[in-house]
Motif scaffolding. Structure first.
Motif, PDB file in Angstrom:
ATOM      1  N   TYR A 145       0.833  -1.197   0.000  1.00  0.00           N
ATOM      2  CA  TYR A 145       0.000   0.000   0.000  1.00  0.00           C
ATOM      3  C   TYR A 145       0.866   1.245   0.000  1.00  0.00           C
ATOM      4  O   TYR A 145       0.548   2.235  -0.675  1.00  0.00           O
ATOM      5  CB  TYR A 145      -0.932   0.006   1.215  1.00  0.00           C
ATOM      6  CG  TYR A 145      -1.688   1.306   1.348  1.00  0.00           C
ATOM      7  CD1 TYR A 145      -2.826   1.546   0.587  1.00  0.00           C
ATOM      8  CD2 TYR A 145      -1.239   2.324   2.195  1.00  0.00           C
ATOM      9  CE1 TYR A 145      -3.507   2.759   0.681  1.00  0.00           C
ATOM     10  CE2 TYR A 145      -1.912   3.523   2.300  1.00  0.00           C
ATOM     11  CZ  TYR A 145      -3.049   3.738   1.532  1.00  0.00           C
ATOM     12  OH  TYR A 145      -3.701   4.943   1.618  1.00  0.00           O
ATOM     13  N   TRP A 146       1.961   1.216   0.720  1.00  0.00           N
ATOM     14  CA  TRP A 146       2.817   2.396   0.823  1.00  0.00           C
ATOM     15  C   TRP A 146       3.586   2.654  -0.452  1.00  0.00           C
ATOM     16  O   TRP A 146       3.877   3.808  -0.794  1.00  0.00           O
ATOM     17  CB  TRP A 146       3.717   2.260   2.041  1.00  0.00           C
ATOM     18  CG  TRP A 146       2.876   2.195   3.269  1.00  0.00           C
ATOM     19  CD1 TRP A 146       2.545   1.083   3.999  1.00  0.00           C
ATOM     20  CD2 TRP A 146       2.163   3.278   3.857  1.00  0.00           C
ATOM     21  NE1 TRP A 146       1.681   1.407   5.006  1.00  0.00           N
ATOM     22  CE2 TRP A 146       1.426   2.758   4.950  1.00  0.00           C
ATOM     23  CE3 TRP A 146       2.084   4.636   3.574  1.00  0.00           C
ATOM     24  CZ2 TRP A 146       0.624   3.549   5.751  1.00  0.00           C
ATOM     25  CZ3 TRP A 146       1.278   5.434   4.374  1.00  0.00           C
ATOM     26  CH2 TRP A 146       0.561   4.896   5.444  1.00  0.00           C
ATOM     27  N   VAL A 147       3.914   1.609  -1.185  1.00  0.00           N
ATOM     28  CA  VAL A 147       4.474   1.813  -2.527  1.00  0.00           C
ATOM     29  C   VAL A 147       3.428   2.472  -3.420  1.00  0.00           C
ATOM     30  O   VAL A 147       3.738   3.357  -4.225  1.00  0.00           O
ATOM     31  CB  VAL A 147       4.945   0.478  -3.133  1.00  0.00           C
ATOM     32  CG1 VAL A 147       5.432   0.671  -4.569  1.00  0.00           C
ATOM     33  CG2 VAL A 147       6.061  -0.135  -2.293  1.00  0.00           C
ATOM     34  N   ALA A 148       2.164   2.067  -3.262  1.00  0.00           N
ATOM     35  CA  ALA A 148       1.090   2.607  -4.094  1.00  0.00           C
ATOM     36  C   ALA A 148       0.886   4.106  -3.854  1.00  0.00           C
ATOM     37  O   ALA A 148       0.846   4.896  -4.803  1.00  0.00           O
ATOM     38  CB  ALA A 148      -0.211   1.845  -3.832  1.00  0.00           C
ATOM     39  N   VAL A 149       0.744   4.514  -2.593  1.00  0.00           N
ATOM     40  CA  VAL A 149       0.540   5.942  -2.339  1.00  0.00           C
ATOM     41  C   VAL A 149       1.808   6.728  -2.638  1.00  0.00           C
ATOM     42  O   VAL A 149       1.747   7.894  -3.057  1.00  0.00           O
ATOM     43  CB  VAL A 149       0.049   6.199  -0.895  1.00  0.00           C
ATOM     44  CG1 VAL A 149      -1.322   5.611  -0.679  1.00  0.00           C
ATOM     45  CG2 VAL A 149       1.030   5.677   0.143  1.00  0.00           C
ATOM     46  N   GLY A 150       2.970   6.101  -2.452  1.00  0.00           N
ATOM     47  CA  GLY A 150       4.213   6.757  -2.833  1.00  0.00           C
ATOM     48  C   GLY A 150       4.276   6.985  -4.326  1.00  0.00           C
ATOM     49  O   GLY A 150       4.704   8.058  -4.800  1.00  0.00           O
ATOM     50  N   ALA A 151       3.859   5.987  -5.104  1.00  0.00           N
ATOM     51  CA  ALA A 151       3.849   6.129  -6.559  1.00  0.00           C
ATOM     52  C   ALA A 151       2.887   7.227  -6.996  1.00  0.00           C
ATOM     53  O   ALA A 151       3.217   8.058  -7.866  1.00  0.00           O
ATOM     54  CB  ALA A 151       3.475   4.806  -7.214  1.00  0.00           C
ATOM     55  N   LEU A 152       1.699   7.246  -6.406  1.00  0.00           N
ATOM     56  CA  LEU A 152       0.708   8.252  -6.760  1.00  0.00           C
ATOM     57  C   LEU A 152       1.216   9.652  -6.430  1.00  0.00           C
ATOM     58  O   LEU A 152       1.125  10.575  -7.249  1.00  0.00           O
ATOM     59  CB  LEU A 152      -0.593   7.963  -6.019  1.00  0.00           C
ATOM     60  CG  LEU A 152      -1.819   8.803  -6.380  1.00  0.00           C
ATOM     61  CD1 LEU A 152      -2.167   8.638  -7.854  1.00  0.00           C
ATOM     62  CD2 LEU A 152      -3.000   8.428  -5.503  1.00  0.00           C
ATOM     63  N   ALA A 338      -0.117  -0.021  -9.448  1.00  0.00           N
ATOM     64  CA  ALA A 338      -0.737   0.180 -10.758  1.00  0.00           C
ATOM     65  C   ALA A 338      -2.175   0.661 -10.606  1.00  0.00           C
ATOM     66  O   ALA A 338      -2.613   1.575 -11.318  1.00  0.00           O
ATOM     67  CB  ALA A 338      -0.688  -1.116 -11.564  1.00  0.00           C
ATOM     68  N   TYR A 339      -2.920   0.084  -9.665  1.00  0.00           N
ATOM     69  CA  TYR A 339      -4.301   0.516  -9.460  1.00  0.00           C
ATOM     70  C   TYR A 339      -4.361   1.979  -9.016  1.00  0.00           C
ATOM     71  O   TYR A 339      -5.231   2.737  -9.453  1.00  0.00           O
ATOM     72  CB  TYR A 339      -4.984  -0.356  -8.402  1.00  0.00           C
ATOM     73  CG  TYR A 339      -5.093  -1.821  -8.760  1.00  0.00           C
ATOM     74  CD1 TYR A 339      -5.200  -2.236 -10.084  1.00  0.00           C
ATOM     75  CD2 TYR A 339      -5.096  -2.805  -7.780  1.00  0.00           C
ATOM     76  CE1 TYR A 339      -5.312  -3.581 -10.419  1.00  0.00           C
ATOM     77  CE2 TYR A 339      -5.199  -4.154  -8.095  1.00  0.00           C
ATOM     78  CZ  TYR A 339      -5.305  -4.533  -9.410  1.00  0.00           C
ATOM     79  OH  TYR A 339      -5.415  -5.865  -9.740  1.00  0.00           O
ATOM     80  N   ALA A 340      -3.454   2.378  -8.133  1.00  0.00           N
ATOM     81  CA  ALA A 340      -3.449   3.763  -7.653  1.00  0.00           C
ATOM     82  C   ALA A 340      -3.185   4.738  -8.797  1.00  0.00           C
ATOM     83  O   ALA A 340      -3.834   5.789  -8.897  1.00  0.00           O
ATOM     84  CB  ALA A 340      -2.396   3.931  -6.555  1.00  0.00           C
ATOM     85  N   LEU A 341      -2.256   4.402  -9.677  1.00  0.00           N
ATOM     86  CA  LEU A 341      -1.910   5.296 -10.786  1.00  0.00           C
ATOM     87  C   LEU A 341      -2.996   5.325 -11.856  1.00  0.00           C
ATOM     88  O   LEU A 341      -3.172   6.342 -12.535  1.00  0.00           O
ATOM     89  CB  LEU A 341      -0.575   4.865 -11.386  1.00  0.00           C
ATOM     90  CG  LEU A 341       0.650   5.110 -10.496  1.00  0.00           C
ATOM     91  CD1 LEU A 341       1.864   4.357 -11.024  1.00  0.00           C
ATOM     92  CD2 LEU A 341       0.948   6.603 -10.395  1.00  0.00           C
ATOM     93  N   LEU A 342      -3.716   4.223 -12.006  1.00  0.00           N
ATOM     94  CA  LEU A 342      -4.799   4.191 -12.993  1.00  0.00           C
ATOM     95  C   LEU A 342      -6.053   4.910 -12.504  1.00  0.00           C
ATOM     96  O   LEU A 342      -6.908   5.286 -13.317  1.00  0.00           O
ATOM     97  CB  LEU A 342      -5.159   2.741 -13.318  1.00  0.00           C
ATOM     98  CG  LEU A 342      -4.137   1.938 -14.135  1.00  0.00           C
ATOM     99  CD1 LEU A 342      -4.556   0.472 -14.197  1.00  0.00           C
ATOM    100  CD2 LEU A 342      -3.999   2.500 -15.534  1.00  0.00           C
ATOM    101  N   ALA A 343      -6.160   5.112 -11.201  1.00  0.00           N
ATOM    102  CA  ALA A 343      -7.401   5.644 -10.640  1.00  0.00           C
ATOM    103  C   ALA A 343      -7.745   7.029 -11.185  1.00  0.00           C
ATOM    104  O   ALA A 343      -8.925   7.320 -11.447  1.00  0.00           O
ATOM    105  CB  ALA A 343      -7.300   5.695  -9.114  1.00  0.00           C
ATOM    106  N   ILE A 344      -6.748   7.900 -11.374  1.00  0.00           N
ATOM    107  CA  ILE A 344      -7.050   9.260 -11.827  1.00  0.00           C
ATOM    108  C   ILE A 344      -7.540   9.290 -13.275  1.00  0.00           C
ATOM    109  O   ILE A 344      -8.585   9.906 -13.561  1.00  0.00           O
ATOM    110  CB  ILE A 344      -5.832  10.174 -11.608  1.00  0.00           C
ATOM    111  CG1 ILE A 344      -5.624  10.389 -10.101  1.00  0.00           C
ATOM    112  CG2 ILE A 344      -6.009  11.513 -12.323  1.00  0.00           C
ATOM    113  CD1 ILE A 344      -4.453  11.263  -9.742  1.00  0.00           C
ATOM    114  N   PRO A 345      -6.874   8.647 -14.236  1.00  0.00           N
ATOM    115  CA  PRO A 345      -7.442   8.611 -15.591  1.00  0.00           C
ATOM    116  C   PRO A 345      -8.819   7.953 -15.645  1.00  0.00           C
ATOM    117  O   PRO A 345      -9.693   8.401 -16.406  1.00  0.00           O
ATOM    118  CB  PRO A 345      -6.402   7.810 -16.383  1.00  0.00           C
ATOM    119  CG  PRO A 345      -5.125   7.978 -15.634  1.00  0.00           C
ATOM    120  CD  PRO A 345      -5.526   8.056 -14.195  1.00  0.00           C
ATOM    121  N   VAL A 346      -9.035   6.918 -14.842  1.00  0.00           N
ATOM    122  CA  VAL A 346     -10.337   6.246 -14.835  1.00  0.00           C
ATOM    123  C   VAL A 346     -11.409   7.182 -14.278  1.00  0.00           C
ATOM    124  O   VAL A 346     -12.524   7.272 -14.823  1.00  0.00           O
ATOM    125  CB  VAL A 346     -10.264   4.944 -14.020  1.00  0.00           C
ATOM    126  CG1 VAL A 346     -11.661   4.401 -13.745  1.00  0.00           C
ATOM    127  CG2 VAL A 346      -9.435   3.903 -14.758  1.00  0.00           C
TER     128      VAL A 346
END
Length: 513
Positions: A145-152, A338-346
């Motif tokens: 999860y922390w990689v995800a929010v870090g990526a975002l 990947a899900y976190a980064l895709l969330a904004i375009p979606v």
């Protein structure tokens, strides 16, 4: 008792950051709702999982450090240290992580202010936060999860710093987010940031020396720590990478898309990943996701703002590559970045479907989208509920085994080996050891010598058999496990005919698996 299932429920207020940027109130509400949903749907009394016990034990004074293998990094122990150094309550740890994950989601979305409207960011946060895998792992002592929010946060700050080199907050935010990822998972950080570093180095109009330097320093903080530990514990970086690859089944070309699909039903670790694919209702959102992402790109191109959409899409693709094509098993948490980064375009695509040019609403389309989202949320909740129930039952069984071991006299200092020895040892306050496999950190003779001076037990899960040196040890059964507890003088009884040797102190490595 270390299990939080026996601890009193802990109630904490939902954390909403005090300083909310203008127009980002909806984002703060989503982040607060995410924290509340975790506390309600993933009970703090669920107990710690296998990997969690490894991470928590590294900094907890309440249990010996478990074997820490090559693929693991020190980010999670640092994250949980402020709580676990003073309490063994898993409930307190869960609440702490739930609140912290809500704050992390808010800060990651806040990094995108000025790039997308607040309503888009709020919807993106809601889409990501409502996935069962996000809710399940948000309050856990795990790195994904922390990689995800870090990526975002990293990609958002990167885009803002690129657009405005004078934006110091974005500049340092990009470095901090990169460092967060690097401490949690250095290899994942490389995959996420590969497109960003490529743009900074290769494309002239994207070159921002300060941004390159700050992000490089952020990456280096985690990588240097990883390299130092590699030399100290694993014989160097090359050996550590090789060990990590071996533990993960050998990294190389391997299409794991179907494995990821099978894991969506709530299989937290799909290894080996066999069986039929889940019901179409469970996996439908996975096929809709790339379609909506492509639509979001089309919307951005039409509006003349392609860059803020293309960059996260490319980073999402590179983040997913190793877990879709280079590994032989699956875990749904692997794709959280990947899900976190895709969330904004979606989210941008969904809003464009509902609100036409000039702000005109499309009621029919809005009804269809709302119906689809409600169905999606229902499926996510159903999977989450089953996963939490199943996981809680496993952890309660581990707690029952630990309680039985204490009744049999296996109390700290003590040693456990065999099936599930790592998590159950944490519950019992014992050390854990294995003579073979990915967690090997002791020899057979070492276990027998240890049995001469402290309580030792071998655990056997259903369908398994005890190691040969423990077959003569008295056996007890609880929660489906067979417990073989060494009697006093366990070496003599476990290895008849062997010549007694000196009794050196047992040394358990704090790094390994």
């Amino acid at each position: 008792m270390r299990m939080s299932s026996n601890a009193a429920p802990v109630v904490a207020p939902v954390a909403v950051p005090a300083a909310v940027a203008p127009g980002l109130g909806p984002v703060a509400v989503v982040a607060g709702a995410f924290t509340l949903a975790q506390l309600l749907l993933v009970p703090p009394g669920m107990g710690l999982g296998w990997d969690e016990t490894v991470y928590v034990s590294q900094v907890s004074p309440h249990a010996p450090a478990a074997f820490f293998s090559a693929p693991r990094t020190r980010g999670v122990p640092l994250l949980v240290a402020p709580v676990v150094v003073w309490t063994s309550s898993t409930a307190v740890l869960r609440v702490y992580l739930a609140v912290l994950s809500g704050v992390g989601l808010y800060l990651a979305l806040r990094a995108w202010r000025g790039l997308f409207p607040a309503r888009t960011l709020a919807l993106a946060g809601a889409l990501f936060a409502s996935l069962w895998v996000t809710l399940f792992y948000g309050p856990q002592a795990m790195p994904n999860y922390w990689v995800a929010v870090g990526a975002l946060g990293c990609v958002g700050c990167f885009l803002r710093a690129r657009n405005d080199p004078g934006d110091r907050a974005a500049l340092w935010g990009a470095g901090a987010a990169t460092a967060l990822m690097a401490w949690m998972r250095p290899t994942d950080t490389v995959w996420v940031t590969l497109p960003l570093f490529t743009l900074l180095v290769v494309v002239r109009r994207w070159r921002r020396p300060w941004l390159l330097g700050v992000m490089g320093a952020g990456l280096a903080t985690g990588v240097v720590a990883w390299v130092v530990e590699a030399y100290a514990q694993f014989g160097g970086p090359a050996r550590r990478l090789a060990d990590g690859s071996r533990i993960q089944g050998g990294l190389g070309w391997n299409i794991a898309v179907d494995d990821q699909l099978r894991s969506l039903v709530g299989r937290t670790l799909c290894r080996p990943c066999t069986g039929d694919l889940p019901h179409p209702a469970v996996i439908a959102w996975w096929f809709v996701l790339p379609v909506l992402a492509a639509l979001g790109l089309a919307v951005a191109v039409r509006a003349g703002r392609a860059t803020p959409t293309v960059v996260p899409l490319v980073c999402a693709a590179t983040a997913a590559v190793p877990y879709l094509f280079l590994i032989g098993y699956a875990a749904p948490r692997f794709l959280l970045p990947a899900y976190a980064l895709l969330a904004i375009p979606v989210a941008d695509a969904l809003l464009d479907l509902v609100i036409g040019p000039g702000g005109a609403r499309r009621p029919v389309v809005a009804a269809v989208v709302a119906f689809g989202l409600v169905g999606h949320l229902a499926v996510q909740y159903a999977v989450l509920d089953r996963t939490v129930s199943r996981t809680t039952a496993f952890h309660r069984d581990w707690d029952r085994v630990a309680a039985e071991l204490r009744r049999l006299g296996v109390r700290p200092p003590c040693l456990l080996t065999g099936d599930y020895a790592i998590p159950i040892a944490y519950y019992a306050g014992c050390s854990s050891a294995h003579t073979s496999g990915n967690n090997a950190n002791i020899t057979r003779d070492g276990i027998l010598r240890t049995a001469d001076r402290m309580p030792v037990a071998a655990l056997v899960a259903p369908g398994g058999g005890p190691p040969e040196y423990a077959r003569a040890w008295p056996e007890r059964r609880v929660a489906g496990f067979r417990l073989h507890v060494a009697p006093t003088g366990g070496r003599a009884q476990g290895a008849v005919g062997e010549t007694p040797v000196a009794k050196p102190s047992l040394t358990l490595s704090k790094t390994g698996r």
